[in-house]
Structures are given as structure tokens and as C-alpha cells.
Design an enzyme around this catalytic site. Structure first.
Site, PDB file in Angstrom:
ATOM      1  N   GLY A  10       0.675  -1.122   0.115  1.00  0.00           N
ATOM      2  CA  GLY A  10       0.178  -0.040   0.067  1.00  0.00           C
ATOM      3  C   GLY A  10       1.038   1.295   0.028  1.00  0.00           C
ATOM      4  CB  ALA A  13       4.971   1.070  -6.150  1.00  0.00           C
ATOM      5  CE  LYS A  33       5.219  -6.122   5.939  1.00  0.00           C
ATOM      6  NZ  LYS A  33       6.585  -6.680   6.203  1.00  0.00           N
ATOM      7  CB  SER A  39       3.408   2.527   3.090  1.00  0.00           C
ATOM      8  OG  SER A  39       2.377   1.663   2.783  1.00  0.00           O
ATOM      9  CG  PHE A 117      18.028  15.874  -4.414  1.00  0.00           C
ATOM     10  CD1 PHE A 117      17.453  16.942  -3.456  1.00  0.00           C
ATOM     11  CD2 PHE A 117      17.304  14.668  -4.321  1.00  0.00           C
ATOM     12  CE1 PHE A 117      17.093  16.785  -2.430  1.00  0.00           C
ATOM     13  CE2 PHE A 117      16.949  14.313  -2.895  1.00  0.00           C
ATOM     14  CZ  PHE A 117      16.592  15.384  -2.128  1.00  0.00           C
ATOM     15  CG  PHE A 156       2.301 -11.746   6.673  1.00  0.00           C
ATOM     16  CD1 PHE A 156       3.385 -10.466   6.475  1.00  0.00           C
ATOM     17  CD2 PHE A 156       2.747 -13.071   7.098  1.00  0.00           C
ATOM     18  CE1 PHE A 156       4.478 -10.730   6.475  1.00  0.00           C
ATOM     19  CE2 PHE A 156       4.201 -13.127   6.979  1.00  0.00           C
ATOM     20  CZ  PHE A 156       5.009 -12.140   6.742  1.00  0.00           C
ATOM     21  CD  GLN A 230      21.010   5.446  -2.995  1.00  0.00           C
ATOM     22  OE1 GLN A 230      20.167   5.762  -2.727  1.00  0.00           O
ATOM     23  NE2 GLN A 230      21.492   5.706  -4.341  1.00  0.00           N
ATOM     24  CG  HIS A 232      20.901   8.776   2.434  1.00  0.00           C
ATOM     25  ND1 HIS A 232      21.396   9.766   2.859  1.00  0.00           N
ATOM     26  CD2 HIS A 232      20.072   9.273   1.520  1.00  0.00           C
ATOM     27  CE1 HIS A 232      20.803  10.856   2.690  1.00  0.00           C
ATOM     28  NE2 HIS A 232      19.947  10.650   1.706  1.00  0.00           N
ATOM     29  CG  LEU A 242      17.351   9.985   4.836  1.00  0.00           C
ATOM     30  CD1 LEU A 242      18.486   9.365   4.534  1.00  0.00           C
ATOM     31  CD2 LEU A 242      16.000   9.885   4.012  1.00  0.00           C
ATOM     32  CD  GLU A 245      21.002  13.646  -2.473  1.00  0.00           C
ATOM     33  OE1 GLU A 245      21.030  13.955  -3.670  1.00  0.00           O
ATOM     34  OE2 GLU A 245      21.081  12.507  -2.329  1.00  0.00           O
ATOM     35  NE  ARG A 276      20.425  10.038  -2.114  1.00  0.00           N
ATOM     36  CZ  ARG A 276      19.161   9.640  -1.962  1.00  0.00           C
ATOM     37  NH1 ARG A 276      18.741   8.278  -2.078  1.00  0.00           N
ATOM     38  NH2 ARG A 276      18.328  10.692  -1.677  1.00  0.00           N
ATOM     39  CG  HIS A 341      18.382   5.431   1.790  1.00  0.00           C
ATOM     40  ND1 HIS A 341      17.643   5.786   2.777  1.00  0.00           N
ATOM     41  CD2 HIS A 341      18.121   6.178   0.685  1.00  0.00           C
ATOM     42  CE1 HIS A 341      16.700   6.502   2.196  1.00  0.00           C
ATOM     43  NE2 HIS A 341      17.057   6.702   0.854  1.00  0.00           N
ATOM     44  CE1 TYR A 342      14.525   3.108  -3.735  1.00  0.00           C
ATOM     45  CE2 TYR A 342      16.188   1.996  -5.059  1.00  0.00           C
ATOM     46  CZ  TYR A 342      14.935   2.241  -5.022  1.00  0.00           C
ATOM     47  OH  TYR A 342      14.055   2.372  -5.852  1.00  0.00           O
ATOM     48  NE  ARG A 376      16.899   5.577  -4.787  1.00  0.00           N
ATOM     49  CZ  ARG A 376      16.551   6.599  -3.914  1.00  0.00           C
ATOM     50  NH1 ARG A 376      16.191   7.647  -4.494  1.00  0.00           N
ATOM     51  NH2 ARG A 376      16.896   6.281  -2.769  1.00  0.00           N
ATOM     52  CG  ASN A 380      15.873   9.613 -10.791  1.00  0.00           C
ATOM     53  OD1 ASN A 380      15.173  10.534 -10.987  1.00  0.00           O
ATOM     54  ND2 ASN A 380      16.977   9.343 -11.410  1.00  0.00           N
TER      55      ASN A 380
END
Length: 566
Positions: A10, A13, A33, A39, A117, A156, A230, A232, A242, A245, A276, A341-342, A376, A380
Site C-alpha cells: 500500500g 507504487a 500487512k 507504508s 539534488f 500478510f 545504496q 545514504h 535519514l 539530501e 550518493r 538506504h535503498y 540511484r 528518482n
């Protein structure tokens, strides 16, 4: 219950996919879940990229220039045709969000404000203070409510209903009842987020476990480029929350214990606004070479921005610093260090979200549509969720109209029975003595130490052996402390741990096989990028003997690989 399009997740995306699918007239539902507004998309702070050319310093910006920055930032591993789709679609997507009510910051003339950025040639990051992800999340959820799209929350998902490389729905644990239930669907879109929780030092929410990726992997879907993790550059010490940036986009400095703005030694042109991967390695190098405070952090200094700008554009950062560090960034610098981070990799999809399993789509961080490549660019990720969430929802609906056959009901009942047995074994049937939470802690420490910003063959081999050992120990975990069926999160966490272990194994295996340094994947023993041998995507498939690696070429249209200089 039978749906045309069933969306698992949820966040941004998933919500955008649901809106797109509903617009075609298909029967849609979202399964999550947690409540969608909890989210992890809501933790995104700094902004969303689009070449609007609103900033005075960005009048010459364009989708082509955005695409070049993205490809260069990816260290040339991004698929350029897909990048071009994303950047050319970006302006319209931003204006759609604006018309739906997203409260972006504005310039004095009323146009959407944009800030610089990392890795960008122009200031193209649209933002809502430092809470952009949260604002977009609420905006999209309002549209879901407006359209009466059902949201099945606290469900779930544990498995796909799949046979012969075709997906027919999902099976999962209804947390409110404790029952194993099936939701049948002509198509499924996975939008379950990243796998950051395979690491201990991560900015990711507890929900970002990689289970959605694992569910697809176990069903036969290819997982792509998982070695590219990634880090950060700026998370607060101890908590790894976090610091956007946007702090550096607004003009913040990075300084070592000598008070030196050290980025001039690593990226003299871009300084703190280098990509990054470069900034994270630079901070790690400063700390490693003894120029960090207490040998573990450097400072992010935004004091010179002034109280008014900090309160207007970085209010969330200030609140976090006060609440979690006891530091007011108006008066004091912020102690920071890099953190996971990603996840650049994920479920392999085409530009429409389709996987190699018929009827199964994926979008967002759990997917790898290959717009980020090896690194990344900030701003983006939110754009990817909107563009490819919409595309996956729309194209899943097209699949529905062309494919009306339903599966054998025995497949549904067999999948339910299989998952019931898995849950029984994982919670009560296994009489081993291993503590699953100890296994989780050991995995996190291992990934932090051996599969971090810098990597070596020896460290990666040790990590792979250790992950395999942890997988064996997981098969001998002790029974659950509770036999309750309703809201038994001990069962949920045990199932997620299995996914953690398999996603960690893929990450390490891919990193070990990639004998080069590219983007976020930095090998001390192979320090240069090797386009001759590794300008290609890693694909991993599940087998009973462990992950099987294959490769496929990167799509290059306009931009030939060259040295990255910042």
C-alpha cells in the site's frame, strides 16, 4: 474472493497501480500487512525529480538532460530506454499529483519549487518541505478512497498461487483471524518495498524485509542486480534515521573533525551534491583514515542556512534531531554516518512491470525495472514509484482483458494447505533450539561488516558461507513462545527472516561474482569499472541447491559509457 488485479503493498507504487487499474474498469483491490498510510514511502523526505525548468538555475533543463544525469549516476548500468520513459513522463506525473492536491512548495510566482539534488545538472527536485513522500502518500490514498478501491489491510501475504510459470493470486495470513486465506486474481502486482532490513544499520522501516521479492523468487521469478545496495551518506548516529539530501540541496556542508569540507578532495565540482555512492564512500574514507569524530561520524552542518529557512524547508529534519539526538540543527551541527538506504535491485521486470511469470507484475523498490542501475540519484525513487506504478497497473489490466482462463481450484486448496504446513512448522512443528532473533541479529551484523560500502573477495566469501550456515540454523529454530493465532507477530517475523536470509544470499552471491567496482558496489580488490566483462545485469533464479546466476545485457540507446567525473 476473486479479483482482476490484486496489488500487494500500500505504498506509493501500489496505490498508483491501483488507481491506474481502477481507471480501466477492472476489479481491483489492495492487500497490505499494514495500513497504507504507515507504508515506508511516507519516510521519503527530500523530493521527487522532474525536469519542469521552474528554478532560475534550471531554465535549460529537459527530459533528455534528466535522462543523461540518471544514466551517468547509474554508472551506466541503467537501461536507457526505460530511463527515457521515466524522465519524459515525469512532468505530467508531477502536474497530475499537483492537481490531485499534493502540497508542493512554491516559488513566489506560484510555480512548483525545485531544489538541487546530488548528481543532477540542474535543480529539478520538486518537494514539500522535507516530507515529500508523506505528502504524496496521503494524496494517492485520498484518490484510492475517492474511487472506493478496497484495501484489505493486516493481511500478510506468504505465497503466490502459481503453476506453470503463471500466477493466479495469493495466499496469506489474515492477522485479525489467524486463518490462512486465498485471494484469487487474474493478475498480481507486487509493490512490497525493499530489503533494507537484511542490514542492521539501515534507514529502512521494520517492514522493509524483502519478503515480496522472496515470494516472487521462490515462485520462479528472476531477481536482478541485488548486489547494488545504496548507502545514504547522512543518517544520524546510533539511530540511522535519514537526514534528507535536501539538507545538502539547500546548501548544507559536510565537515570532518578538522572542520574541513572534505568533499573538495573527492568531487571538487559537485562537492556535497555528488551522487550518493561517491559521498558515502568519501565519508567512510574520512572516518576510516582517522578524520572522523570519535572515529565513527562526521558533521552535517546547516547552521549557516539560518533559522527561517530550516524551519520552512527542513522542519522534519529539525524535529528528528531534537527528538532523537537532543540537538537543534539551528544551533549545532548534526553527527551523521552512512547507512543502508535503498535496494537498487529487485524482481526483474520489463518497462511495463511484467515479470517472467505470466500474470505477475512488480513496481517500486521491490522491482528492478533498471532505471537506477548501480546507483540511484536522489529524487528518482519517488518518481519511479509513480511512473512505473501507473504503467504496471495499466498493463496488468490489459493482461486481464486478454486472459480470462482461471486456474484449477485444487491449486488454490493445495497452496493453502502448503502454507498452513509452513506456518505450522515454523511456529510449532520444529523442535529445534535455535533462537530466530539471534539469527537475525547475526545476519544484520554480518551484512554491515562484510557487505558494506567497501567489499573484498575474502569478506564476501566469509559472508556467503555464514549466510548458508544461518539458513541451516533457521531450519532448527525453536517453537514459538505463543500458540495464539490472532496477531501473532512472532510467526510473521519468522517468515520474514527466511526471506531476509535468501535475499542476503542473493546479494552476497552477486557481489562476489561481480569482480569490478561500479556505482554502489565498491571492491577494494577490483577497484575499476570493467565494461568489457561486467556491463551487464545479474539475474538470479531460485533452485533447491541455492541461487543460480545468469546475466543479460544493458540496453544502451544514446549514452555510451564514460568516466564519471563530478
Amino acid at each position: 474472493m476473486i479479483y482482476d488485479v490484486l496489488i500487494v503493498g500500500g505504498g506509493l507504487a501500489g496505490l498508483r497501480a491501483a488507481i491506474a487499474a481502477e481507471a480501466t474498469g477492472t476489479k481491483v483491490a489492495i492487500v497490505s500487512k499494514i495500513h497504507p498510510l504507515r507504508s515506508h514511502s511516507g519516510a521519503a523526505q527530500g523530493g521527487i525529480n522532474a525536469p519542469l525548468a521552474n528554478h532560475p538555475d534550471g531554465k535549460d533543463d529537459s527530459p533528455e538532460k534528466h535522462a543523461f544525469d540518471t544514466v551517468k549516476g547509474s554508472d551506466y548500468l541503467a537501461d536507457q530506454d526505460t530511463v527515457e520513459i521515466m524522465t519524459s513522463s515525469a512532468p505530467a506525473a508531477i502536474y497530475e499529483l499537483e492537481h490531485w492536491g499534493c502540497p508542493f512548495n512554491r516559488f513566489a510566482d506560484g510555480r512548483i519549487a525545485q531544489r538541487p539534488f546530488g548528481g543532477a545538472g540542474f535543480p529539478r527536485t520538486c518537494y514539500g518541505a522535507d516530507k515529500t513522500g508523506l505528502y504524496i502518500l496521503h494524496t494517492l490514498y485520498e484518490q484510492v478512497v475517492k474511487r472506493n478501491i478496497p484495501v484489505i489491510q493486516e493481511f500478510f501475504v506468504t505465497s503466490l498461487i502459481a503453476n506453470n510459470q503463471t500466477c493466479y493470486g495469493i495466499v496469506g495470513l489474515n492477522l485479525a483471524t489467524g486463518n490462512i486465506e486465498a485471494l484469487e486474481s487474474k493478475t498480481v502486482i507486487l509493490a512490497t518495498g525493499g530489503a533494507g532490513r537484511i542490514y542492521g544499520s539501515t534507514s529502512n522501516a521494520l517492514t522493509s524485509t524483502g519478503l515480496g521479492m522472496a515470494i516472487a523468487y521462490w515462485a520462479g521469478a528472476a531477481i536482478k542486480d541485488m548486489e547494488f545496495i545504496q548507502f545514504h551518506p547522512t543518517s544520524i548516529i546510533g539511530k540511522n534515521i535519514l537526514m534528507t539530501e535536501g539538507c545538502r540541496g539547500e546548501g548544507g556542508y559536510l565537515v570532518n573533525k578538522d572542520g574541513d569540507r572534505f568533499m573538495k578532495n573527492y568531487a571538487p565540482t559537485k562537492m556535497e551534491l555528488a551522487p550518493r555512492d561517491i559521498v558515502s564512500r568519501s565519508i567512510a574514507t574520512e572516518i576510516e583514515q582517522g578524520r572522523g569524530y570519535e572515529n565513527r561520524y562526521v558533521y552535517l552542518d546547516i547552521r549557516h542556512l539560518g533559522a527561517a529557512k530550516i524551519k520552512e524547508r527542513l522542519p522534519g529534519v529539525r524535529d528528528i534531531c531534537i527528538d532523537f539526538l537532543g540537538v537543534d540543527p539551528i544551533d549545532s551541527p548534526i553527527p551523521i554516518q552512512p547507512a543502508q538506504h535503498y535496494t537498487m535491485g529487485g524482481i526483474d521486470t520489463d518497462m511495463d512491470g511484467q515479470t517472467n511469470i505470466k500474470g505477475l507484475y512488480a513496481a517500486g523498490e521491490c522491482a528492478c525495472v533498471s532505471v537506477h542501475g548501480a546507483n540511484r540519484l536522489g529524487g528518482n525513487s519517488l518518481l519511479e514509484t509513480i511512473i512505473f506504478g501507473e504503467r504496471s497497473g495499466r498493463n496488468a489490466s490489459k493482461y486481464v482483458s486478454a486472459n480470462v482462463a482461471r486456474q484449477d481450484e485444487r491449486l488454490v486448496s493445495n497452496t493453502i494447505a502448503a502454507q498452513a504446513l509452513v506456518i505450522k512448522n515454523i511456529s510449532q512443528g520444529n523442535q529445534g533450539k535455535e533462537n530466530p532473533y539471534q539469527i537475525k541479529n547475526e545476519l544484520n551484523a554480518l551484512m554491515d561488516k562484510n557487505v558494506g560500502i567497501f567489499r573484498t573477495e575474502a569478506e564476501l566469501k566469509l559472508a556467503l558461507d555464514k549466510v548458508k550456515e544461518l539458513q541451516q540454523r533457521f531450519r532448527r529454530i525453536k517453537p514459538s513462545v505463543s500458540i495464539a493465532r490472532i496477531y501473532n507477530y512472532d510467526i510473521l517475523w519468522r517468515l520474514e527472516l527466511e526471506a531476509n536470509l535468501d535475499m542476503a544470499e542473493i546479494t552476497v552471491a552477486g557481489a562476489l561474482a561481480r569482480k569490478e567496482s561500479r556505482g554502489s558496489h565498491s571492491r577494494r580488490d577490483f577497484t575499476t569499472r570493467d565494461d568489457a566483462n561486467f556491463l551487464k545485469h545479474t539475474l538470479v533464479y531460485y533452485t533447491s541447491d541455492g541461487p543460480r546466476l545468469e546475466y543479460k545485457p544493458v540496453t544502451i540507446t544514446k549514452y555510451q559509457p564514460q568516466e564519471r567525473k563530478y
